[in-house]
Motif scaffolding. Structure first.
Motif, short mmCIF file in Angstrom:
data_model
loop_
_atom_site.label_atom_id
_atom_site.label_comp_id
_atom_site.label_asym_id
_atom_site.label_seq_id
_atom_site.Cartn_x
_atom_site.Cartn_y
_atom_site.Cartn_z
N HIS A 67 -6.84 -9.84 0.67
CA HIS A 67 -6.86 -8.39 0.78
C HIS A 67 -6.32 -7.69 -0.47
O HIS A 67 -6.30 -6.45 -0.51
CB HIS A 67 -6.03 -7.93 1.98
CG HIS A 67 -6.58 -8.38 3.30
ND1 HIS A 67 -7.75 -7.89 3.82
CD2 HIS A 67 -6.11 -9.30 4.19
CE1 HIS A 67 -7.98 -8.47 4.99
NE2 HIS A 67 -7.02 -9.33 5.24
N PHE A 108 -10.87 -4.23 4.54
CA PHE A 108 -10.35 -3.75 5.82
C PHE A 108 -11.37 -2.81 6.45
O PHE A 108 -11.53 -1.65 6.03
CB PHE A 108 -9.01 -3.03 5.61
CG PHE A 108 -8.35 -2.57 6.88
CD1 PHE A 108 -8.05 -3.47 7.89
CD2 PHE A 108 -8.03 -1.23 7.07
CE1 PHE A 108 -7.43 -3.04 9.07
CE2 PHE A 108 -7.42 -0.80 8.23
CZ PHE A 108 -7.13 -1.70 9.24
N TYR A 161 -10.67 0.93 7.64
CA TYR A 161 -10.08 1.92 6.74
C TYR A 161 -10.72 3.28 6.98
O TYR A 161 -11.95 3.42 7.01
CB TYR A 161 -10.28 1.51 5.27
CG TYR A 161 -9.45 2.34 4.32
CD1 TYR A 161 -8.12 2.02 4.08
CD2 TYR A 161 -9.99 3.45 3.68
CE1 TYR A 161 -7.34 2.78 3.21
CE2 TYR A 161 -9.23 4.22 2.81
CZ TYR A 161 -7.89 3.88 2.59
OH TYR A 161 -7.13 4.65 1.74
N VAL A 219 -9.67 -2.22 -0.54
CA VAL A 219 -10.00 -1.40 0.62
C VAL A 219 -11.21 -1.94 1.37
O VAL A 219 -11.26 -1.91 2.61
CB VAL A 219 -10.23 0.06 0.19
CG1 VAL A 219 -10.85 0.87 1.32
CG2 VAL A 219 -8.91 0.69 -0.25
N GLU A 264 -3.04 6.28 5.85
CA GLU A 264 -4.24 5.44 5.92
C GLU A 264 -3.99 4.11 5.20
O GLU A 264 -4.37 3.04 5.68
CB GLU A 264 -5.41 6.18 5.27
CG GLU A 264 -6.77 5.70 5.70
CD GLU A 264 -7.11 6.09 7.14
OE1 GLU A 264 -7.06 5.18 8.00
OE2 GLU A 264 -7.43 7.26 7.38
N ASN A 265 -3.32 4.20 4.05
CA ASN A 265 -3.02 2.99 3.28
C ASN A 265 -1.98 2.12 3.98
O ASN A 265 -2.05 0.89 3.94
CB ASN A 265 -2.54 3.36 1.89
CG ASN A 265 -3.64 3.99 1.04
OD1 ASN A 265 -4.80 4.00 1.44
ND2 ASN A 265 -3.27 4.51 -0.11
N ALA A 284 -3.74 0.03 6.61
CA ALA A 284 -4.50 -1.06 6.00
C ALA A 284 -3.59 -2.20 5.56
O ALA A 284 -3.82 -3.38 5.89
CB ALA A 284 -5.31 -0.53 4.82
N CYS A 299 -3.33 -5.84 7.68
CA CYS A 299 -3.83 -7.00 6.95
C CYS A 299 -2.74 -8.02 6.62
O CYS A 299 -3.02 -9.21 6.43
CB CYS A 299 -4.52 -6.56 5.66
SG CYS A 299 -6.09 -5.69 5.96
#
Length: 469
Positions: A134, A150, A153, A147, A245-246, A249, A253
């Motif tokens: 990832h 995932f 996302y 990105v 959002e990050n 992810a 992961c």
């Protein structure tokens, strides 16, 4: 009754219940400690404080984690401008933040981790992300999250693929001005390779000297103190994309968990109907408003007076209205105490006659609705006509709601009357004249002198009052 709260992810109101059935575990993105927090920042922190208080008043234990961002582009840049080490610079602003939090009656978090203290945790998370395909390292010693690896996302911000790419481009231009080499425009930095402009602010890693990316910090610290899955994650709406959002992810992961079950976001604060900005001179801090004669509890009242999902316009008039509302509450409290005979702190686990306000507060943290219910009960209650037991039950219910809102009542003027020494009276008058001349700097200096001497000033349209602290 359980609190129902709007969830940004599902876009529905959902009951707040702990995963383990015992303790509600929640994470709040804390301040970046490079300057004084302004009232826009504190709108979010105060709303989170009311959230925690309502949960605890409802009988649940909490585990509240709020981080400190003490390494990022801004802290590094401004510490070097100030000629201070990053540690000394961020310590000063952390202490200032804590003092403002105490003044606003915010409950301290149970855990307050700092990004610098958890760099080893962040490195371990990056290693896991690389191992699982990832993330990837670049020749300059940086590491990026992939990105495209995932599939979910964008699920929090509900943005389409094109919008995500445009947003990522905008975010990258704002935070990665040195244009690191990336495989994709949307990929974001987990580790930033050492740059000359970072000065001595770099740490060893398997990829070379550097520092963590901002987004990674919260993922590593929430994992350390709350585990792979926890109940609620909070922050301002400006953090939904790309920061939260990050986080989703990275965390999903790097672990086998689903990260936060519920997302709690607070909408922007505006000033006089517009955005806050330094150029407009309306980026108020608690100290700025104190120099104008307003107390932290008055500021808190205004910050909670609008629904957390609705933009709130902050005005000086709203502070004056808050003062009047708090005075009315204080007079009601005094009248009930005279009938009940109660003195000192008042404790109760029941809202009593304020049950409607409590129900309203548990409906998506509807503070303005709850305040309306509280004043509705105040207006129809004549303390002098109550029996001692009725006055006691009413007073206890009133303080149950005050604790949930985090409001401390002001001292009434007739209770605070005291002879003011001549030198204090002279300072107070000089401060008042400075205010009339709009010499805010001089007024602030005089206010601090009065504060150090143990006196506070309460201003009104008619003038001012000098009171003992």
């Amino acid at each position: 009754m359980p609190l129902t709260l709007h969830d940004t992810l599902s876009r529905t109101a959902r009951a707040i219940t702990p995963l383990d059935g015992k303790t509600l575990r929640f994470y709040c993105c804390g301040p970046t400690v490079y300057g004084p927090a302004h009232i826009g920042n504190f709108r979010t922190f105060v709303a989170q404080d009311v959230f925690r208080r309502v949960i605890e008043q409802g009988g649940l234990a909490t585990l509240h984690v709020r981080n400190l961002t003490d390494v990022d582009d801004k802290t590094i840049r401004d510490s070097q401008k100030a000629g201070q080490s990053l540690t000394d610079f961020t310590r000063h602003w952390t202490e200032k933040f804590h003092a403002d939090c105490a003044a606003l009656n915010l409950l301290p978090p149970h855990v307050e981790p700092s990004a610098v203290a958890h760099i080893p945790h962040q490195i371990r998370m990056i290693e896991t992300l690389i191992e699982r395909g990832h993330a990837y390292a670049t020749p300059d010693g940086s590491v990026y999250f992939k990105v495209a690896s995932f599939a979910d996302y964008g699920r929090l911000s509900h943005l389409e693929d094109r919008e995500l790419k445009l947003g990522a481009s905008s975010a990258a231009s704002a935070t990665d001005s040195d244009e690191y080499t990336k495989d994709s425009l949307a990929d974001f930095a987990l580790w930033k390779g050492k740059k000359a402009e970072d000065g001595p602010n770099h740490w060893p890693s398997p990829w070379g000297e550097g520092r963590p990316g901002w987004h990674l910090e919260c993922s590593a610290m929430s994992l350390e103190y709350l585990g792979e899955d926890f109940d609620v994650h909070g922050g301002g709406v400006d953090l939904i994309f790309p920061h939260h959002e990050n986080e989703i992810a990275q965390s999903c992961c790097a672990t086998h968990g689903k990260f936060a079950r519920h997302w709690f976001h607070v909408t922007h604060l505006m000033v006089d109907g517009g955005k806050m900005s330094k150029s407009l001179g309306n980026l108020y801090t608690l100290e700025d408003l104190g120099a104008r004669g307003f107390t932290p509890v008055e500021v808190r009242y205004v910050l909670i007076s609008g629904h957390y999902r609705t933009p709130l316009s902050f005005t000086v008039h709203s502070l004056e209205s808050a003062r009047q509302a708090l005075q009315k509450m204080a007079k009601f409290d005094k009248a009930l105490r005279e009938v009940s005979g109660l003195t000192g702190d008042v404790t109760s686990n029941e809202p009593g006659p304020f049950a409607t306000a409590w129900e309203t507060l548990n409906d998506d943290l509807n503070v303005p609705g709850a305040l309306g219910d509280i004043f509705g009960t105040i207006n129809k209650t004549k303390a002098a006509s109550l029996s001692k037991d009725e006055a006691t039950a009413t007073l206890e219910g009133f303080h149950f709601l005050l604790r949930a809102l985090g409001l401390k009542l002001p001292v009434l003027a007739d209770e605070a009357a005291i002879e003011v020494p001549a030198d204090i009276a002279e300072l107070a008058e000089k401060r008042w004249q400075a205010k009339q001349s709009k010499d805010w700097a001089a007024a602030d200096v005089l206010r601090k002198e009065l504060d150090a001497a143990g006196w506070i000033i309460k201003d009104s349209k008619e003038g001012y009052q000098v009171l003992r602290k």
